[in-house]
Scaffold this motif. Structure first.
Motif, PDB file in Angstrom:
ATOM      1  N   GLY A  49     -14.843   7.257 -25.345  1.00  0.00           N
ATOM      2  CA  GLY A  49     -14.914   7.076 -23.904  1.00  0.00           C
ATOM      3  C   GLY A  49     -13.816   6.151 -23.408  1.00  0.00           C
ATOM      4  O   GLY A  49     -12.660   6.217 -23.857  1.00  0.00           O
ATOM      5  N   ASP A  50     -14.167   5.256 -22.489  1.00  0.00           N
ATOM      6  CA  ASP A  50     -13.199   4.316 -21.909  1.00  0.00           C
ATOM      7  C   ASP A  50     -13.203   2.966 -22.612  1.00  0.00           C
ATOM      8  O   ASP A  50     -12.594   2.000 -22.123  1.00  0.00           O
ATOM      9  N   LYS A  51     -13.920   2.880 -23.730  1.00  0.00           N
ATOM     10  CA  LYS A  51     -14.064   1.592 -24.404  1.00  0.00           C
ATOM     11  C   LYS A  51     -12.791   1.224 -25.170  1.00  0.00           C
ATOM     12  O   LYS A  51     -12.135   2.086 -25.770  1.00  0.00           O
ATOM     13  N   THR A  52     -12.504  -0.061 -25.191  1.00  0.00           N
ATOM     14  CA  THR A  52     -11.396  -0.575 -25.997  1.00  0.00           C
ATOM     15  C   THR A  52     -11.873  -0.773 -27.430  1.00  0.00           C
ATOM     16  O   THR A  52     -13.082  -0.750 -27.724  1.00  0.00           O
ATOM     17  N   PHE A  53     -10.910  -0.976 -28.334  1.00  0.00           N
ATOM     18  CA  PHE A  53     -11.270  -1.211 -29.729  1.00  0.00           C
ATOM     19  C   PHE A  53     -12.093  -2.486 -29.874  1.00  0.00           C
ATOM     20  O   PHE A  53     -13.026  -2.560 -30.677  1.00  0.00           O
ATOM     21  N   GLN A  54     -11.773  -3.491 -29.052  1.00  0.00           N
ATOM     22  CA  GLN A  54     -12.530  -4.742 -29.079  1.00  0.00           C
ATOM     23  C   GLN A  54     -13.990  -4.497 -28.676  1.00  0.00           C
ATOM     24  O   GLN A  54     -14.917  -5.032 -29.297  1.00  0.00           O
ATOM     25  N   GLN A  55     -14.203  -3.682 -27.656  1.00  0.00           N
ATOM     26  CA  GLN A  55     -15.570  -3.385 -27.215  1.00  0.00           C
ATOM     27  C   GLN A  55     -16.336  -2.611 -28.284  1.00  0.00           C
ATOM     28  O   GLN A  55     -17.525  -2.857 -28.522  1.00  0.00           O
ATOM     29  N   ILE A  56     -15.652  -1.669 -28.919  1.00  0.00           N
ATOM     30  CA  ILE A  56     -16.303  -0.901 -29.991  1.00  0.00           C
ATOM     31  C   ILE A  56     -16.673  -1.829 -31.149  1.00  0.00           C
ATOM     32  O   ILE A  56     -17.763  -1.717 -31.731  1.00  0.00           O
ATOM     33  N   SER A  57     -15.773  -2.749 -31.484  1.00  0.00           N
ATOM     34  CA  SER A  57     -16.037  -3.708 -32.562  1.00  0.00           C
ATOM     35  C   SER A  57     -17.266  -4.553 -32.246  1.00  0.00           C
ATOM     36  O   SER A  57     -18.091  -4.830 -33.119  1.00  0.00           O
ATOM     37  N   GLU A  58     -17.371  -4.985 -30.979  1.00  0.00           N
ATOM     38  CA  GLU A  58     -18.510  -5.799 -30.581  1.00  0.00           C
ATOM     39  C   GLU A  58     -19.812  -5.008 -30.691  1.00  0.00           C
ATOM     40  O   GLU A  58     -20.835  -5.521 -31.154  1.00  0.00           O
ATOM     41  N   GLU A  59     -19.794  -3.745 -30.255  1.00  0.00           N
ATOM     42  CA  GLU A  59     -20.998  -2.910 -30.346  1.00  0.00           C
ATOM     43  C   GLU A  59     -21.388  -2.690 -31.798  1.00  0.00           C
ATOM     44  O   GLU A  59     -22.566  -2.730 -32.162  1.00  0.00           O
ATOM     45  N   PHE A  60     -20.354  -2.442 -32.643  1.00  0.00           N
ATOM     46  CA  PHE A  60     -20.631  -2.225 -34.062  1.00  0.00           C
ATOM     47  C   PHE A  60     -21.237  -3.484 -34.694  1.00  0.00           C
ATOM     48  O   PHE A  60     -22.186  -3.412 -35.480  1.00  0.00           O
ATOM     49  N   ALA A  61     -20.694  -4.633 -34.306  1.00  0.00           N
ATOM     50  CA  ALA A  61     -21.237  -5.895 -34.819  1.00  0.00           C
ATOM     51  C   ALA A  61     -22.681  -6.072 -34.378  1.00  0.00           C
ATOM     52  O   ALA A  61     -23.525  -6.571 -35.131  1.00  0.00           O
ATOM     53  N   GLY A  62     -22.979  -5.654 -33.131  1.00  0.00           N
ATOM     54  CA  GLY A  62     -24.348  -5.759 -32.625  1.00  0.00           C
ATOM     55  C   GLY A  62     -25.325  -4.888 -33.385  1.00  0.00           C
ATOM     56  O   GLY A  62     -26.527  -5.165 -33.432  1.00  0.00           O
ATOM     57  N   ILE A  63     -24.826  -3.808 -34.012  1.00  0.00           N
ATOM     58  CA  ILE A  63     -25.687  -2.930 -34.822  1.00  0.00           C
ATOM     59  C   ILE A  63     -25.837  -3.480 -36.238  1.00  0.00           C
ATOM     60  O   ILE A  63     -26.933  -3.550 -36.792  1.00  0.00           O
ATOM     61  N   VAL A  73     -28.023  -6.910 -41.411  1.00  0.00           N
ATOM     62  CA  VAL A  73     -27.610  -7.728 -42.560  1.00  0.00           C
ATOM     63  C   VAL A  73     -28.375  -9.048 -42.553  1.00  0.00           C
ATOM     64  O   VAL A  73     -28.786  -9.551 -43.607  1.00  0.00           O
ATOM     65  N   TRP A  74     -28.560  -9.616 -41.366  1.00  0.00           N
ATOM     66  CA  TRP A  74     -29.308 -10.878 -41.220  1.00  0.00           C
ATOM     67  C   TRP A  74     -30.717 -10.743 -41.799  1.00  0.00           C
ATOM     68  O   TRP A  74     -31.204 -11.634 -42.510  1.00  0.00           O
TER      69      TRP A  74
END
Length: 565
Positions: A506-520, A525-526
């Motif tokens: 979509g319109d997401k930047t790589f930084q935004q995708i990284s943040e979403e992936f980290a949120g998943i 892992v925690w």
């Protein structure tokens, strides 16, 4: 001078208290008291002649019929079932062979009653069916009404509700044909419970109101307590928990008037404990929502969102303490009757309370005890309830992620095995809600991170939804919605990962995708790293500050919490 032997014996006999002789019309009196529901008068009458009844001679006229009527009176609260068992032992097969048909059938009724009291529902039903097989020859149609009612009770206990409803209707018809409306009302209470189980709540209420009106001028406190108990179950089904508590309190008051240790008193106490647990769960969810709002609110708005008041937490704890106390009382009463179903219910409900408070070991122990009690009597309903609890406990242990990997996989597999067994046990009954609960439990396990099978879990969800009727948003409906939410969340995550793998961003930047992936990834892992932020940071080679920020945004920890370290 030596006292003659005969004189000594005569003197000894003269000192013995003479048992009162039963009046000639005693049988008619206690029968009429039953039909008219003059329970207090009848029990007082029986108490006056208790010593005579205990010494009953099977050769006496109408002795077998008396045992049959006494079984009905014990069911109403006079003495204990052991009395009937003792009296039956005085009628050996040789004695019974010479009895008139009516007398013999009264003994079969009494034997069926004793079998009911020992939870041998199949054997009890056979005795009552034997009585009904002589319908054309029996002049005492009242006996046919009672036999139908008692078979209905047995069928209900075995979860055969359609058959139970048929017998309950037959018993009511016999009673009404005899012009015994109060006896018919007692059967209507059972009929109402069966309508309730079929999901026809309005029909259940209507039938209860008719029975309540018929018994209003009687002192049949057991039946009146049963009416309040049934109203309480209806209110609980509709999620009106406070109203349910009021009805259960009224039923306890009625049962206590007749017998402070009546078996049904224990049932009402267990019902009250269960409702208080449900209220506590609702309150706990409300507190959690308030905490989440407090943690997720930023800026000046934070001052407007206060932490849950101390008294709410105190009230929640009070509800759980009271529920546990009710279960202790219920267990004491059920133990007097060696009631496996009742005792098993106490253990299941206590296990749920332990589960709510996070004491998984205690919850597991309660579930295991309940299962053994059900297994002893081949009680499919109790076995299914116990396995549902055990599956939920094992699934919770897996979710905690605090054990070694091999142990975690074992927990997950055991949780699934228990859930599958619960489904199979529930299928032996016509209890649709029990079947739905078993499917929901299986769905939660299949949706866990270990199995990760949202398709199979969704099928469980659909089966449960098909079994449940829109009768109100009670605790089972809420569990079903929780499973649906879990599946939606799992489904959205899988869909998102598939889109990324195909380059759909979509319109997401790589930084935004990284943040979403980290949120998943980071929350999962925690959990696997024992909820330790430092271990997650080391495992993923990222800063603890970022781990903490991601977990805080997910609402898993406070924004400044250090407790997770």
């Amino acid at each position: 001078m030596r006292t003659p032997v005969m004189s000594t014996r005569a003197a000894r006999n003269a000192r013995k208290p003479q048992r009162p002789k039963l009046p000639e019309d005693f049988l008619t009196q206690i029968r009429d008291d039953l039909v008219s529901r003059r329970i207090g008068i009848g029990i007082d009458r029986l108490a006056r002649y208790r010593s005579t009844l205990m010494a009953l001679d099977p050769a006496e006229q109408n002795a077998a019929s008396l045992v049959g009527f006494l079984a009905q009176w014990v069911d109403m609260g006079f003495d204990r079932p052991q009395l009937i068992d003792d009296l039956l032992s005085r009628f050996p097969p040789a004695c019974r062979a010479s009895l008139p048909l009516s007398e013999y059938l009264h003994l079969r009724m009494a034997e069926g009653f004793v079998a009911m009291c020992t939870e041998d529902w199949e054997n009890a039903s056979r005795h009552f069916e034997a009585v009904l097989s002589f319908e054309a020859e029996i002049q005492d149609k009242e006996m046919l009404a009672i036999a139908n009612y008692w078979i209905a009770r047995c069928q209900r206990k075995m979860g055969r509700y359609e058959s139970a409803l048929k017998y309950a209707a037959n018993g009511k018809e016999f009673a009404l044909n005899l012009q015994f409306p109060k006896m018919a009302a007692v059967g209507q209470i059972l009929e109402s419970w069966l309508w309730f189980q079929a999901g026809k709540l309005e029909e259940a209420r209507r039938t209860l109101r008719e029975a309540e009106t018929a018994l209003l001028d009687t002192d049949d406190f057991v039946s009146r307590g049963n009416i309040h108990s049934a109203y309480g179950r209806i209110a609980r089904r509709q999620g009106r928990y406070e109203q349910a508590l009021q009805h259960f309190a009224s039923s306890i008051e009625d049962y206590t008037k007749r017998n402070p240790r009546h078996r049904n008193l224990a049932r009402a106490l267990a019902n009250m404990a269960f409702v208080k647990r449900l209220i506590a769960l609702r309150l706990g969810k409300k507190i959690d929502r308030e905490v989440a709002r407090r943690l997720n609110t930023k800026g000046r708005a934070v001052r407007s969102v206060a932490f849950p008041k101390v008294r709410e937490r105190a009230h929640l704890e009070k509800l759980r303490v009271e529920a546990l106390a009710h279960l202790v009382h219920a267990e004491e009463v059920y133990a007097c009757y060696d009631d496996h179903r009742g005792l098993g219910t106490v253990h299941v409900d206590r296990g749920l309370l332990y589960l709510d408070s996070g004491d998984l070991d205690a919850a597991a122990a309660q579930g295991a005890t309940a299962y053994r009690l059900g297994e002893d009597k081949k009680d499919f309903i109790l076995q299914a309830r116990a396995r549902i609890l055990q599956s939920t406990v094992e699934n919770a242990r897996f979710d905690e992620q605090v054990e070694e990997k091999s142990e975690l996989s074992q927990r997950a597999q055991v949780a699934l095995d228990f859930a599958r067994e619960a489904v199979e046990f529930a299928k032996h009954t016509q209890n649709r809600r029990l079947q739905a609960r078993a499917h929901i439990a299986q769905g939660f396990v299949l949706a866990s991170d270990f199995f990760g099978d949202p398709h199979a879990a969704s099928e469980c969800c659909d089966r449960a939804a098909a079994l449940l009727k829109p009768e109100g948003q009670d605790y089972i409906w809420e569990d079903l919605q929780a499973l649906r939410r879990k599946l939606l969340k799992t489904g959205s995550t899988d869909s998102l990962l598939r889109q990324w793998s195909q380059g759909i961003v979509g319109d997401k930047t790589f930084q935004q995708i990284s943040e979403e992936f980290a949120g998943i990834v980071i929350p999962k892992v925690w959990k696997r790293e024992g909820r330790k932020i430092s271990r997650v940071a080391a495992r993923l080679s990222i800063s603890p500050k970022k781990v903490r920020r991601i977990l805080s945004c997910a609402g898993l920890i406070g924004s400044k919490s250090g407790s997770a370290e």
